[in-house]
Design a protein around this motif. Structure first.
Motif, PDB file in Angstrom:
ATOM      1  N   UNK A  63     -21.851 -63.740  26.857  1.00 25.17           N
ATOM      2  CA  UNK A  63     -22.239 -63.588  28.035  1.00 25.17           C
ATOM      3  C   UNK A  63     -22.108 -61.975  28.340  1.00 25.17           C
ATOM      4  N   UNK A  64     -23.140 -61.295  28.843  1.00 26.27           N
ATOM      5  CA  UNK A  64     -24.653 -61.874  29.729  1.00 26.27           C
ATOM      6  C   UNK A  64     -25.505 -61.584  28.645  1.00 26.27           C
ATOM      7  N   UNK A  65     -25.297 -61.450  27.212  1.00 32.40           N
ATOM      8  CA  UNK A  65     -26.468 -61.541  26.434  1.00 32.40           C
ATOM      9  C   UNK A  65     -25.749 -61.929  25.048  1.00 32.40           C
ATOM     10  N   UNK A  66     -26.725 -62.300  24.034  1.00 33.07           N
ATOM     11  CA  UNK A  66     -26.098 -62.402  22.711  1.00 33.07           C
ATOM     12  C   UNK A  66     -26.657 -61.362  21.870  1.00 33.07           C
ATOM     13  N   UNK A  67     -26.089 -61.393  20.624  1.00 32.77           N
ATOM     14  CA  UNK A  67     -26.348 -60.296  19.586  1.00 32.77           C
ATOM     15  C   UNK A  67     -26.416 -59.080  19.887  1.00 32.77           C
ATOM     16  N   UNK A  68     -26.853 -57.935  19.233  1.00 33.77           N
ATOM     17  CA  UNK A  68     -26.680 -56.633  19.382  1.00 33.77           C
ATOM     18  C   UNK A  68     -27.961 -55.986  20.191  1.00 33.77           C
ATOM     19  N   UNK A  69     -27.417 -54.781  20.945  1.00 34.12           N
ATOM     20  CA  UNK A  69     -28.263 -53.778  21.779  1.00 34.12           C
ATOM     21  C   UNK A  69     -28.047 -52.514  20.817  1.00 34.12           C
ATOM     22  N   UNK A  70     -29.322 -52.095  20.422  1.00 39.53           N
ATOM     23  CA  UNK A  70     -29.263 -50.943  19.644  1.00 39.53           C
ATOM     24  C   UNK A  70     -28.677 -49.711  20.261  1.00 39.53           C
ATOM     25  N   UNK A  71     -27.446 -49.256  19.539  1.00 39.37           N
ATOM     26  CA  UNK A  71     -26.628 -48.011  19.888  1.00 39.37           C
ATOM     27  C   UNK A  71     -26.013 -48.186  21.260  1.00 39.37           C
ATOM     28  N   UNK A  89     -16.421 -50.673  13.628  1.00 40.97           N
ATOM     29  CA  UNK A  89     -17.139 -49.342  13.474  1.00 40.97           C
ATOM     30  C   UNK A  89     -18.618 -49.382  13.726  1.00 40.97           C
ATOM     31  N   UNK A  90     -19.001 -50.710  14.268  1.00 42.57           N
ATOM     32  CA  UNK A  90     -20.415 -50.803  14.320  1.00 42.57           C
ATOM     33  C   UNK A  90     -20.990 -50.034  15.155  1.00 42.57           C
ATOM     34  N   UNK A  91     -22.266 -49.563  14.933  1.00 42.42           N
ATOM     35  CA  UNK A  91     -22.916 -48.830  15.890  1.00 42.42           C
ATOM     36  C   UNK A  91     -23.594 -49.368  17.082  1.00 42.42           C
ATOM     37  N   UNK A  92     -23.809 -50.496  17.329  1.00 39.49           N
ATOM     38  CA  UNK A  92     -24.360 -51.288  18.236  1.00 39.49           C
ATOM     39  C   UNK A  92     -23.542 -52.232  19.088  1.00 39.49           C
ATOM     40  N   UNK A  93     -23.738 -52.195  20.418  1.00 45.85           N
ATOM     41  CA  UNK A  93     -23.081 -53.152  20.997  1.00 45.85           C
ATOM     42  C   UNK A  93     -23.352 -54.547  20.982  1.00 45.85           C
ATOM     43  N   UNK A  94     -22.436 -55.615  21.058  1.00 46.01           N
ATOM     44  CA  UNK A  94     -22.591 -56.973  20.490  1.00 46.01           C
ATOM     45  C   UNK A  94     -22.056 -57.758  21.633  1.00 46.01           C
ATOM     46  N   UNK A  95     -22.807 -58.858  21.942  1.00 43.78           N
ATOM     47  CA  UNK A  95     -22.469 -60.156  22.646  1.00 43.78           C
ATOM     48  C   UNK A  95     -21.969 -59.805  23.854  1.00 43.78           C
ATOM     49  N   UNK A  96     -22.128 -58.749  24.613  1.00 43.85           N
ATOM     50  CA  UNK A  96     -21.636 -58.546  26.078  1.00 43.85           C
ATOM     51  C   UNK A  96     -20.105 -58.765  26.357  1.00 43.85           C
ATOM     52  N   UNK A  97     -19.557 -59.182  27.183  1.00 45.03           N
ATOM     53  CA  UNK A  97     -18.345 -59.151  27.839  1.00 45.03           C
ATOM     54  C   UNK A  97     -17.524 -60.435  27.437  1.00 45.03           C
ATOM     55  N   UNK A  98     -18.018 -61.661  27.945  1.00 48.60           N
ATOM     56  CA  UNK A  98     -17.375 -62.978  27.827  1.00 48.60           C
ATOM     57  C   UNK A  98     -16.227 -63.012  26.832  1.00 48.60           C
ATOM     58  N   UNK A  99     -16.643 -62.672  25.392  1.00 47.45           N
ATOM     59  CA  UNK A  99     -15.841 -63.090  24.363  1.00 47.45           C
ATOM     60  C   UNK A  99     -14.660 -62.228  24.359  1.00 47.45           C
ATOM     61  N   UNK A 100     -14.725 -61.183  25.052  1.00 52.44           N
ATOM     62  CA  UNK A 100     -13.639 -60.216  24.981  1.00 52.44           C
ATOM     63  C   UNK A 100     -12.598 -60.185  26.462  1.00 52.44           C
ATOM     64  N   UNK A 185     -29.972 -53.149   7.185  1.00 51.81           N
ATOM     65  CA  UNK A 185     -28.396 -53.199   6.813  1.00 51.81           C
ATOM     66  C   UNK A 185     -27.587 -53.124   8.013  1.00 51.81           C
ATOM     67  N   UNK A 186     -27.879 -53.055   9.156  1.00 49.00           N
ATOM     68  CA  UNK A 186     -27.010 -52.875  10.304  1.00 49.00           C
ATOM     69  C   UNK A 186     -27.356 -54.439  11.057  1.00 49.00           C
ATOM     70  N   UNK A 187     -27.944 -55.103  10.611  1.00 52.35           N
ATOM     71  CA  UNK A 187     -28.264 -56.383  11.300  1.00 52.35           C
ATOM     72  C   UNK A 187     -29.195 -56.221  12.604  1.00 52.35           C
ATOM     73  N   UNK A 188     -30.152 -54.955  12.524  1.00 50.84           N
ATOM     74  CA  UNK A 188     -30.989 -54.903  13.352  1.00 50.84           C
ATOM     75  C   UNK A 188     -32.415 -55.458  13.044  1.00 50.84           C
ATOM     76  N   UNK A 189     -33.173 -55.894  13.732  1.00 43.16           N
ATOM     77  CA  UNK A 189     -34.640 -56.711  13.360  1.00 43.16           C
ATOM     78  C   UNK A 189     -35.693 -55.339  13.004  1.00 43.16           C
ATOM     79  N   UNK A 190     -35.959 -56.063  11.497  1.00 44.26           N
ATOM     80  CA  UNK A 190     -37.123 -55.245  11.030  1.00 44.26           C
ATOM     81  C   UNK A 190     -38.611 -55.823  11.281  1.00 44.26           C
ATOM     82  N   UNK A 191     -38.607 -56.998  11.021  1.00 48.21           N
ATOM     83  CA  UNK A 191     -39.976 -57.803  11.132  1.00 48.21           C
ATOM     84  C   UNK A 191     -39.731 -59.529  11.346  1.00 48.21           C
TER      85      UNK A 191
END
Length: 319
Positions: A63-71, A89-100, A185-191
């Motif tokens: 919550x309030x989103x899943x997966x990554x937001x670029x940088x 050290x990931x470069x992207x925000x992930x999964x919002x707040x609920x899990x933390x 390689x950073x698990x961000x979508x290509x296609x």
């Protein structure tokens, strides 16, 4: 229902569900006990998980989103928002707040519990309420997710669940999906591609085939999870808007993840660019987003010795 400190145990017949509200509103264990044997329907929390490591548990909410937001940066309604990087050290925000976050127990009975989390505006400038409704019926588990925008302006939104399952050499996941997001390689979508032979989840995808961390689209909201060694089989089902399926299977670990989610990776930025298929929901003030996720056992399992809690994986989040 049994409580130990902040932890909660639900019970139905010979099945138990252990929850830890303070550690991400997470599941610690989901197991059945018969004939002196134990079967874990999800990977049980390891020693690190019991000490607070969210990556070493059975399941946590998104919550309030899943997966990554670029940088950690996205555009919404013509304004730029910057979120903290929450999984260095990931470069992207992930999964919002609920899990933390620390959740609270709202109500409970012997086989049901409701957890709640209230977010106050910060870098994410919207307040919202997140709820998880857990219920056991025999061996079967239902988790309903509920996200409500409590702010006074529209909020981009998504949610999902991140369960971990015990990995065996022959475990397999089968789901009706149409396409797969190929990542960098950073698990961000290509296609977005048709299902390749080595990722054809429609025919059954085994975690042992190699590293997997992909989002599947065109999902019919049903996934069958099998452990042939134990004659065990589970059906995971969801409703809209949980329209996407993420499978995560890292190398050299004893778990895999099958995640029902409502949005794809970097969905808010996709929406801003006018691209289709992102899955973002825009909640107006006071509006809610809801969906159940059910875990139903289709085949009687052979009991086995309890695996214990030590030696769990979880070094890398992925998914």
């Amino acid at each position: 229902m049994h409580n130990s400190d902040s932890r909660i145990q639900l019970e139905s017949q010979s099945t138990f569900l252990e929850l830890d509200p303070k550690n991400g509103g997470s599941i610690l264990d989901y197991r059945s006990e018969t004939g002196g044997k134990t079967f874990h329907w999800m990977r049980p929390a390891g020693d690190k998980g019991l000490l607070g490591d969210i990556l070493d548990l059975s399941c946590f909410p998104l919550f309030p989103f899943s997966s990554r937001i670029r940088k950690g940066v996205f555009q919404f309604h013509g304004k730029e928002y910057r979120l903290p990087l929450n999984f260095l050290p990931e470069k992207h925000t992930i999964h919002g707040h609920g899990w933390r976050a620390s959740w609270k127990l709202k109500d409970h009975s012997s086989d049901r519990a409701t957890l709640e989390y209230h977010h106050l505006p910060d870098e994410w400038p919207w307040s919202y309420e997140a709820l998880q409704y857990f219920s056991l019926e025999g061996e079967n588990l239902s988790v309903e997710l509920d996200l409500r925008n409590t702010s006074e302006s529209p909020m981009p939104a998504g949610f999902g669940l991140h369960p971990y399952f015990v990995r065996t050499p022959r475990s397999r996941v089968t789901a009706e999906c149409e396409r797969i997001w190929i990542n960098d390689d950073e698990v961000m979508p290509l296609r977005l591609d048709p299902l390749p032979t080595d990722r054809n989840i429609k025919e059954g995808l085994m975690p042992e085939v190699g590293f997997i961390d992909n989002t599947f689209t065109g999902w019919n909201r049903k996934a069958k999870i099998e452990w042939p060694e134990w004659n065990a089989e589970m059906l995971m089902e969801s409703d809209a808007p949980l329209d996407f399926l993420v499978m995560y299977a890292p190398l050299n670990e004893d778990f895999f993840c099958v995640e029902p989610v409502s949005n794809v990776t970097d969905a808010f930025n996709m929406m801003d660019r006018g691209e289709a298929g992102h899955g973002t929901t825009v909640l107006e003030a006071g509006q809610s987003l809801k969906s159940p996720v059910s875990y139903t056992h289709l085949r009687a399992h052979e009991t086995r010795e309890d695996r214990g809690r030590g030696g769990r994986g979880g070094k890398k989040k992925g998914g």
